[in-house]
Design an enzyme around this catalytic site. Structure first.
Site: not given
Lengths: 591, 395
Positions: A232, A274, A294, A300, A302-303
């Site tokens: 995150e 958090h 990346r 990486v 995205d969804t």
């Protein structure tokens, strides 16, 4: 470290009680085909055992008030701790576990809201003691086929059954979020891969196990081929990971999702779910972290649709065979009462684990009584002989004592057997017949705390001076009680009679003050019985203490004297003299 | 949420006490009787500073610091700041000094320990002086003499500041600016951020000293959720981003809620995202009901033409889906008619303990009320389910 944990059968202690989570660990163990639960004890106050299901059957997990109460061999066997205590108790309890459990490898902290200073202190302790501490705010660590340490993977048996996590696959899941760790486990297993390990780091500002450290554990793990990571915004952990990859310290494939691009919408972003999820600098934003990952060839996504597709693609090359679930769990019913003494098995009554008749035929009255009181079959001759002697010795002490008087009065008032017996039994208490237990508590405390007799006696002087098990109306040091002499014949036990010796050393001090302050029958029974239980059955201090709490030592008196009271009742009935009444001269009227 | 700013008034009180210096400052609550509070300002000073005390950075540049205020002008000064939407003000005597004397000092910590950052050139433009900023780790090997030379504070005072930082579970202590007076340091602006989970462990501050930086008034729904969170072992957050937004979220889980909000933003729907928030920690049915009611109340007020509600989260570990959805259904039932009139569609995606029962139940209820967009179990990826809901909204 992960390999070491996998190479041995997990032995877990749970600090605190969280019934749902503990049950889910037992369900997981059961479904994986383990022979016994991985959780061997619970540390909590108020109870001595907690019942859980093992499959459809109920089992009891022992509950101890503190870790130090658990015997050393059990403590040496413990490899993992599940700490579900509240935030304010996390630091102290975890540090104690590190001190008392020499072979501890893994400790998971469930509580949210642990102060940062405490988390940092735990991180230092973890490093110096080489223990993996995960959390705070961690839903757990999962090593498929080895252990489920926490809620991770689900808390309902059907959910765990379907999750395909009972055998190890080749994909490690590392997540700062507890909900998302389970989401990713599901995405991995539903799309054809298996999980090698899964760690919920907890979304705090300073997770004790950092993402980078978790990556190194996965890198060193021989079962793991690739890592799926959920991170995150906030903090700089992804930069450490990128550096490890650049330095070739992490060589396994990495797939990552970094949450928090939405923060770009805000001028001052809110505190997301958090504690750690707050970007203080441009570098800490989700976009910047995605960028750095990346740059070192991390995939990486995205969804989560992308993640699922990626897993499907990999699974084509490395399909995971989850294997058959070892067991299933059927309907359960929680019994309102549990018993270790007796119960029905297939319609027949069992006593102490055997058919009633078989048990009865292999015991004398004394050995059966003792076995039932202790909840386990006992055949040790000396112990049984002593019990037999005590049961005979305590049977009666004349019609003068208060319990017998009350039985006789009730009988003469025309009451029935049970009422008259109850009148006698209800008289047993602190001043009549109830002293064996209190004496046992005294000898146990004095001996195990290695008190000296004079200071032990002194501690009573301030409380009124009466020591349970000491003192007699008639007998004196010069004229000993023959019953006590007989009881002491059972001394010379392998624990060097430490309780009896202590009781006698107390007698030496008290009789120096007053001749009749001798060890009496109650005190002698308590002392010798403690010695015998410790020597013959190997009972620990905790076991003896729990016998005292259960009033075991007084039970012998109650059982034996019931015979005496019953005899007095029948005697009165046989020679009926009518209602008993005191005469006017028997009461001093002071009005 | 762990890191919170204390009021400057409280922070200065703590620091001055630790440095055994008197502190002259008055905290004024603009929502209370301002003039009555100003009567407690007992000072010979001829000029005062009046500033907003709500943990806001860059106050001077935002015009939230009023200098050279005469004693009789204090009331007006406070009211001027209050008119900008602020509630808390701090009144202090002016300390005459030259701007060139202003210095910067801060203490913060990382995993590796405490760090002291200092700059001889402090003040409002300190960011521009990054090249002269120095950072020193505070510990056994610290070269105190050089920090003393750099900061003007003596070693004892610096150690006191360290002590203040640790004792109060600080996460940031920033003094910018201060200047050295012959009597000692004069602390002009001071910010202290603390770890709020340590409230029970500290003596210096309490919850009442936290200051929110938000100017806008909270909605009744946000206040209701804050109250709910304060009374429950589970956690609840709700923040309104666009009261007339089209995409409303009723989410569970700290991680999943960001993933969902991200997806809305990443797909270009950020401008119509109405709220952010989540519940977690297995709240009971009644609590979930109250939370859902707050979100639905915001939704019904929005003037957006086509509104969607996305309910869901990840595959829960221990949150009971059936029970928490029970609370959500109760709230939906209450306003089902109005939701239908506004043509709201509801999309659900969730997994976890007792998911089958929970999903079946909510699917049935939504269908009966004519609100059903779609209900998904975890076989549909979380973000895919969000995308489906977004299709319903025209930008």
């Amino acid at each position: 470290m992960i390999h070491e944990l996998r190479s041995q059968s997990a032995k877990i202690i749970c600090l605190g009680v969280h019934p749902g989570i503990i049950q889910s660990v037992l369900d997981y163990d059961y479904l994986c085909g383990r022979e016994a639960p991985s959780i061997v004890a619970i540390i909590a106050h108020g109870r001595k055992q907690e019942r859980f299901f093992w499959g459809e059957r109920e089992v009891a997990l022992p509950v101890h008030a503190s870790l130090s109460e658990i015997d050393e061999s059990t403590r040496h066997a413990i490899t993992a701790i599940l700490n579900v205590l509240s935030a304010r108790r996390v630091l102290e309890s975890s540090l104690e576990a590190l001190t008392l459990l020499p072979n501890l490898m893994l400790l998971d902290i469930f509580a949210e809201g642990v102060p940062e200073q405490h988390a940092l202190q735990l991180a230092r302790a973890a490093k110096s003691q080489k223990v993996i501490i995960v959390g705070p705010a961690s839903v757990g660590v999962l090593l498929p086929g080895t252990m489920k340490l926490g809620a991770i993977g689900g808390t309902q048996a059907p959910q765990i059954e379907k999750a395909k996590i009972s055998a190890a696959g080749d994909t490690a899941v590392i997540s700062t979020s507890g909900g998302m760790v389970n989401e990713i486990i599901h995405t991995v297993t539903a799309n054809g891969l298996g999980v090698s390990m899964a760690v919920a780091l907890g979304g705090e500002r300073f997770p004790t196990l950092t993402p980078a450290e978790a990556f190194l554990l996965a890198e060193a793990d021989t079962k793991t081929r690739r890592i799926v990571y959920f991170g995150e915004l906030g903090g700089a952990d992804e930069y450490d990971i990128a550096q490890l990859i650049a330095q070739k310290k992490i060589t396994k494939d990495v797939i990552a999702y970094i949450a928090g691009t939405v923060a770009e919408l805000f001028e001052t972003p809110p505190q997301f779910g958090h504690a750690g999820a707050m970007a203080n600098t441009q570098q800490e934003t989700a976009s910047a972290k995605k960028e750095i990952l990346r740059s070192v060839n991390v995939a990486v996504v995205d969804t989560f649709g992308e993640l699922a597709a990626l897993v499907v693609r990999i699974a084509k090359e490395h399909p995971f065979v989850p294997g058959l679930q070892a067991r299933t769990i059927g309907a359960r019913y929680r019994r309102p009462i549990a018993s270790h003494v007796s119960g029905d098995v297939a319609g027949d009554v069992q006593l102490l684990g055997n058919d009633l008749l078989m048990t009865v035929e292999s015991h004398s009255v004394a050995s059966l009584t003792l076995s039932m009181l202790l909840g386990e079959p006992v055949h040790h001759k000396k112990l049984v002989d002593f019990t037999d002697y005590v049961l005979r010795l305590l049977v009666d002490h004349g019609p003068y004592v208060s319990g017998a008087v009350n039985t006789i009065v009730a009988a003469r008032a025309g009451k029935d057997l049970v009422s008259s017996l109850a009148a006698g039994l209800l008289t047993i208490g602190p001043r009549f017949g109830g002293a064996i237990n209190e004496a046992a508590a005294c000898w146990l405390r004095g001996t195990t705390e290695q008190q000296l007799a004079p200071e032990f006696v002194e501690s009573f002087t301030s409380k009124g001076g009466i020591i349970p098990g000491i003192g007699h109306k008639k007998y004196r040091i010069e004229q000993p009680d023959p019953r006590v002499m007989a009881l002491l014949q059972f001394a010379s036990n392998s624990n060097e009679d430490r309780y009896t010796k202590f009781a006698l050393s107390v007698q030496a001090v008290t009789t120096a003050k007053k001749g009749n302050l001798i060890l009496n029958v109650d005190g002698a029974i308590a002392a010798v019985l403690l010695d015998l239980l410790e020597s013959e059955l190997g009972y620990t201090k905790q076991q003896l203490e729990s016998l005292v709490q259960a009033e075991f030592f007084n039970a012998l008196f109650v059982i034996s004297r019931s015979i005496g009271f019953t005899a007095h009742f029948i005697d009165q009935r046989r020679h009926d003299e009518g209602l008993f009444r005191l005469g006017a001269n028997d009461v001093a009227y002071l009005g | 949420m762990p890191r919170k700013r204390l009021s400057e008034f409280r922070a200065k009180t703590i620091v001055h006490h630790a440095l055994t210096m008197p502190y002259m400052g008055w905290s004024i609550d603009a929502e209370d009787d301002i003039d009555r509070q100003l009567q407690t300002v007992q000072s010979d000073a001829e000029r005062f500073v009046v500033k907003v005390d709500q943990g806001i950075k860059g106050r001077f540049k935002k015009g939230l610091v009023l200098l050279n205020v005469a004693p009789q002008g204090l009331g007006d000064a406070v009211r001027r700041l209050a008119d900008k939407g602020y509630r808390w003000c701090l009144v202090e005597p002016m300390a005459a000094h030259a701007q060139a004397e202003e210095r910067y000092l801060a203490i913060s910590h990382t995993r590796d320990g405490l760090f002291l950052t200092a700059n001889r050139n402090g003040g409002i433009d300190v960011e521009g002086n990054a090249h002269t900023m120095t950072s020193t780790r505070l510990g056994e090997t610290t070269d105190w003499a050089s920090i003393v030379a750099q900061t003007g504070f003596n070693e004892h005072s610096l150690r006191q500041l360290m002590q203040v930082y640790n004792d109060n579970h600080c996460t940031l202590l920033e003094i910018n600016p201060y200047y050295m007076h012959w009597k000692g340091p004069r602390l002009l602006d001071l910010a202290m951020e603390v770890d709020d989970t340590a409230e029970q462990l500290v003596a210096g501050w309490s919850e009442d000293d936290f200051r929110s930086t938000t100017v806008k008034a909270l909605t009744a729904e946000e206040r209701a959720v804050m109250q709910l969170a304060a009374k429950s072992p589970a956690s609840f957050t709700l923040e309104v981003m666009n009261p007339d937004g089209a995409v409303f979220l009723l989410l569970s889980g700290g991680g999943a809620s960001i993933v969902v909000a991200d997806e809305v933003y990443n797909r270009g729907y950020g401008a119509v995202l109405a709220n952010y928030g989540e519940y977690s920690g297995n709240p009971n049915q009644q609590e979930t009901y109250l939370y859902a009611r707050a979100v639905l109340s915001l939704l019904l007020r929005s003037t957006a033409p086509q509104k969607v509600l996305f309910i869901g989260g990840a595959v829960a570990n221990f949150t009971d889906i059936s029970s928490t959805f029970g609370g959500i259904i109760q709230a939906l039932n209450e306003v089902a008619g109005e939701l239908r009139r506004q043509a709201v569609k509801v999309y659900v995606r969730r997994g976890g303990p007792r998911q089958e029962a929970g999903l079946a139940m909510i699917g049935k209820v939504l269908d009966e009320h004519g609100l059903l967009g779609a209900v998904h179990d975890p076989s549909t990826p979380l973000t895919t389910a969000v995308d489906e809901a977004l299709q319903k909204v025209t930008l």
